[in-house]
Design a protein around this motif. Structure first.
Motif, mmCIF file in Angstrom:
data_model
loop_
_atom_site.group_PDB
_atom_site.id
_atom_site.type_symbol
_atom_site.label_atom_id
_atom_site.label_comp_id
_atom_site.label_asym_id
_atom_site.label_seq_id
_atom_site.Cartn_x
_atom_site.Cartn_y
_atom_site.Cartn_z
ATOM 1 N N GLN A 137 0.626 -1.208 -0.002
ATOM 2 C CA GLN A 137 -0.127 -0.176 -0.120
ATOM 3 C C GLN A 137 0.866 1.358 0.194
ATOM 4 O O GLN A 137 0.636 2.300 -0.927
ATOM 5 C CB GLN A 137 -0.841 -0.025 1.041
ATOM 6 C CG GLN A 137 -1.954 -1.076 1.143
ATOM 7 C CD GLN A 137 -3.016 -1.136 2.456
ATOM 8 O OE1 GLN A 137 -2.459 -0.989 3.368
ATOM 9 N NE2 GLN A 137 -4.119 -1.506 2.118
ATOM 10 N N THR A 196 2.277 2.160 -3.166
ATOM 11 C CA THR A 196 1.249 2.349 -4.185
ATOM 12 C C THR A 196 0.812 1.096 -5.108
ATOM 13 O O THR A 196 0.218 1.387 -6.370
ATOM 14 C CB THR A 196 1.245 3.668 -5.029
ATOM 15 O OG1 THR A 196 2.371 3.620 -5.954
ATOM 16 C CG2 THR A 196 1.514 4.807 -3.945
ATOM 17 N N TYR A 218 -0.784 -1.396 -4.052
ATOM 18 C CA TYR A 218 -2.208 -1.726 -3.663
ATOM 19 C C TYR A 218 -2.827 -0.533 -3.348
ATOM 20 O O TYR A 218 -2.192 0.319 -2.634
ATOM 21 C CB TYR A 218 -2.356 -2.753 -2.363
ATOM 22 C CG TYR A 218 -1.787 -4.125 -2.901
ATOM 23 C CD1 TYR A 218 -1.594 -4.649 -4.209
ATOM 24 C CD2 TYR A 218 -1.298 -4.986 -1.803
ATOM 25 C CE1 TYR A 218 -0.950 -6.093 -4.238
ATOM 26 C CE2 TYR A 218 -0.757 -6.298 -1.862
ATOM 27 C CZ TYR A 218 -0.510 -6.722 -3.018
ATOM 28 O OH TYR A 218 0.166 -7.874 -3.250
ATOM 29 N N GLU A 219 -4.131 -0.379 -3.379
ATOM 30 C CA GLU A 219 -4.890 0.667 -2.831
ATOM 31 C C GLU A 219 -5.662 0.165 -1.230
ATOM 32 O O GLU A 219 -5.485 -0.845 -0.966
ATOM 33 C CB GLU A 219 -6.248 1.310 -3.620
ATOM 34 C CG GLU A 219 -7.109 0.195 -3.569
ATOM 35 C CD GLU A 219 -8.442 0.513 -4.745
ATOM 36 O OE1 GLU A 219 -9.529 1.247 -3.938
ATOM 37 O OE2 GLU A 219 -8.206 0.434 -5.904
ATOM 38 N N VAL A 220 -5.597 1.435 -0.274
ATOM 39 C CA VAL A 220 -5.943 1.193 0.726
ATOM 40 C C VAL A 220 -7.559 1.302 0.812
ATOM 41 O O VAL A 220 -8.152 2.096 0.430
ATOM 42 C CB VAL A 220 -5.501 2.310 1.851
ATOM 43 C CG1 VAL A 220 -6.148 2.151 3.278
ATOM 44 C CG2 VAL A 220 -4.011 2.424 1.815
ATOM 45 N N HIS A 234 -2.540 5.922 6.531
ATOM 46 C CA HIS A 234 -1.684 5.733 5.161
ATOM 47 C C HIS A 234 -1.291 7.016 4.538
ATOM 48 O O HIS A 234 -0.193 7.259 4.275
ATOM 49 C CB HIS A 234 -2.696 4.942 4.183
ATOM 50 C CG HIS A 234 -2.020 4.774 2.796
ATOM 51 N ND1 HIS A 234 -1.996 5.711 1.716
ATOM 52 C CD2 HIS A 234 -1.127 3.955 2.226
ATOM 53 C CE1 HIS A 234 -1.504 5.300 0.651
ATOM 54 N NE2 HIS A 234 -0.610 4.136 1.345
#
Length: 121
Positions: free
Chosen positions: A26, A29, A31-33, A42
């Protein structure tokens, strides 16, 4: 809390080793939160990481985490001279600064303010 401590120590290059593949990806970047209650944390971590001249994030599998933990403790011990001490505030909940909390509407934010006068609340 760790990133803030490193910033206060005026360290410009940082290598972060974490045992949560999700969190590392995350922050990179990849993966998205998706959890609403984690977005502010984040954002705060991302803003702090952007302040470093050099920053590297690397995943350490949980089975290898014991060595990473021992190295972190050793580094903390070696960074201090015999007569130095570091006071770290430890709390059970993370507190997001009001400035970041104000950016997110509809998100619960806890603010801690010191008051100089006697307050009966």
């Amino acid at each position: 809390m760790g990133l803030q401590t490193v910033m206060e120590m005026k360290i410009s290059s940082l290598e972060v080793y974490g045992d949560s593949m999700l969190v590392i990806n995350q922050l990179l970047t990849h993966y998205e939160v998706r959890k609403d209650d984690l977005i502010m944390y984040h954002q705060m971590a991302t803003q702090l990481l952007e302040r470093f001249d050099f920053m590297m994030l690397e995943h350490v599998p949980r089975q290898d985490n014991q060595m990473a933990d021992a190295l972190a403790n050793l580094a903390a011990t070696l960074a201090l001279t015999k007569d130095e001490a570091v006071n770290l505030l430890v709390c059970q909940r993370w507190v997001v600064p009001v400035t970041l909390g104000a950016l997110q509407e509809g998100v619960n934010v806890i603010s801690v303010l010191s008051i100089d006068v006697d307050d009966l609340r």
